[in-house]
Design an enzyme around this catalytic site. Sequence first.
Site, PDB file in Angstrom:
ATOM      1  N   LYS A  43       0.834  -1.221   0.000  1.00  0.00           N
ATOM      2  CA  LYS A  43       0.000   0.000   0.000  1.00  0.00           C
ATOM      3  C   LYS A  43       0.867   1.269   0.000  1.00  0.00           C
ATOM      4  CE  LYS A  43      -2.318  -0.912   3.768  1.00  0.00           C
ATOM      5  NZ  LYS A  43      -1.746  -2.234   4.130  1.00  0.00           N
ATOM      6  N   ARG A 161      11.497  -6.039   3.128  1.00  0.00           N
ATOM      7  CA  ARG A 161      11.294  -4.603   2.923  1.00  0.00           C
ATOM      8  C   ARG A 161      12.337  -3.766   3.657  1.00  0.00           C
ATOM      9  NH1 ARG A 161       5.405  -2.159   3.983  1.00  0.00           N
ATOM     10  NH2 ARG A 161       5.714  -2.925   6.103  1.00  0.00           N
ATOM     11  N   ARG A 194      12.026  -2.025   9.332  1.00  0.00           N
ATOM     12  CA  ARG A 194      11.092  -1.643  10.394  1.00  0.00           C
ATOM     13  C   ARG A 194      11.060  -2.732  11.459  1.00  0.00           C
ATOM     14  NH1 ARG A 194       5.584   0.133   7.397  1.00  0.00           N
ATOM     15  NH2 ARG A 194       4.787  -1.154   9.082  1.00  0.00           N
TER      16      ARG A 194
HETATM   17  P1  AMP Z   1       1.593   0.676   8.815  1.00  0.00           P
HETATM   18  O1  AMP Z   1       2.760   1.498   8.455  1.00  0.00           O
HETATM   19  O2  AMP Z   1       0.319   1.196   8.217  1.00  0.00           O
HETATM   20  O3  AMP Z   1       1.788  -0.788   8.549  1.00  0.00           O
HETATM   21  O4  AMP Z   1       1.393   0.835  10.398  1.00  0.00           O
HETATM   22  C1  AMP Z   1       2.398   0.409  11.301  1.00  0.00           C
HETATM   23  C2  AMP Z   1       1.789   0.189  12.668  1.00  0.00           C
HETATM   24  O5  AMP Z   1       1.249   1.426  13.164  1.00  0.00           O
HETATM   25  C3  AMP Z   1       0.631  -0.788  12.713  1.00  0.00           C
HETATM   26  O6  AMP Z   1       1.073  -2.146  12.795  1.00  0.00           O
HETATM   27  C4  AMP Z   1      -0.076  -0.327  13.989  1.00  0.00           C
HETATM   28  O7  AMP Z   1       0.629  -0.740  15.140  1.00  0.00           O
HETATM   29  C5  AMP Z   1       0.051   1.186  13.892  1.00  0.00           C
HETATM   30  N1  AMP Z   1      -1.073   1.761  13.132  1.00  0.00           N
HETATM   31  C6  AMP Z   1      -0.990   2.467  11.974  1.00  0.00           C
HETATM   32  N2  AMP Z   1      -2.200   2.869  11.571  1.00  0.00           N
HETATM   33  C7  AMP Z   1      -3.080   2.392  12.486  1.00  0.00           C
HETATM   34  C8  AMP Z   1      -4.492   2.451  12.611  1.00  0.00           C
HETATM   35  N3  AMP Z   1      -5.241   3.071  11.698  1.00  0.00           N
HETATM   36  N4  AMP Z   1      -5.051   1.833  13.679  1.00  0.00           N
HETATM   37  C9  AMP Z   1      -4.309   1.210  14.616  1.00  0.00           C
HETATM   38  N5  AMP Z   1      -2.982   1.111  14.542  1.00  0.00           N
HETATM   39  C10 AMP Z   1      -2.357   1.693  13.496  1.00  0.00           C
END
Ligand code: AMP
Length: 255
Positions: A43, A161, A194
């Site tokens: 994404k 990644r 990450r």
């Molecule tokens: P991402 O970069 O979108 O994969 O987000 C990394 C981490 O941030 C996720 O695994 C969650 O721990 C937290 N996170 C990001 N967006 C959300 C959301 N909308 N709701 C809850 N946790 C989030």
Amino acid sequence: MSSPSDHDRAAWIQGPSAICSMIPRDADPAWRLVLLGAPGVGKGTQAQLLHQRLGACHLSTGDVFRAAATRKDCVLSPAMTTALDFMRRGNLVPDSTVWEMVRERAGCMRCLGGFLLDGFPRTLTQAQSLDQLLQTERIPLSAVVNYELAIPEIVTRLSGRRICQKCKAVFHITQQPPKSEGICDHCGAALYQREDDRPEAITVRLEVYEHSTAPLIQFYKQQGLLLSIPATGFPEQIADRTVSALDHRTRRAGI
Ligand code: AMP
């Protein structure tokens, strides 16, 4: 064409008191998209490519949390400290914390250039809060793009990644390697993995996705907004597929 670094998304990443370095063009149409899909479907990469092609701003909630974790010039609030603990373990941050952060940044959703929401909403509660906000502000979503990919491929993508520390460009050690190992092609900064792309956290994130986020597919299908896109192949091919599907949808709707 813009690169990820020439659009700093300051108002989104740092909060509403910051001013973005680039004034968005008044796009016609302004795309307002939610990007859905399991962690690792790409994404973030698609959001970067779609930003270049459609002009809309990449709004990632994960990027806001990661930026807060690395900022040395501010003391984290107790809610943010707790949020980052959830994130490191691969769990979702509580809805109330996420919503407070998004609501503070509602100005980004009014932006004339449109938006690409990546990683938000992730639960039905968040989707309902977003619906209410967009209805109140009279900002209709253009579509919800759901990227589909088989689980083994997702695990391969996540574990390989690498992200640029500075401009946040995304690479993959085998599928999209940088020209020099560990160095960003765009800005020369170091790449890192990450914490939540490590094997223990990947398992948790995929379980959490199935339980909390997958139900959003049905939620947006019922609203007639869902566009499902196979996330196989190279990132540019997936972006081509996405833009064609959006064009097709727009023409069909006579927008
Ligand atoms: P991402 O970069 O979108 O994969 O987000 C990394 C981490 O941030 C996720 O695994 C969650 O721990 C937290 N996170 C990001 N967006 C959300 C959301 N909308 N709701 C809850 N946790 C989030």
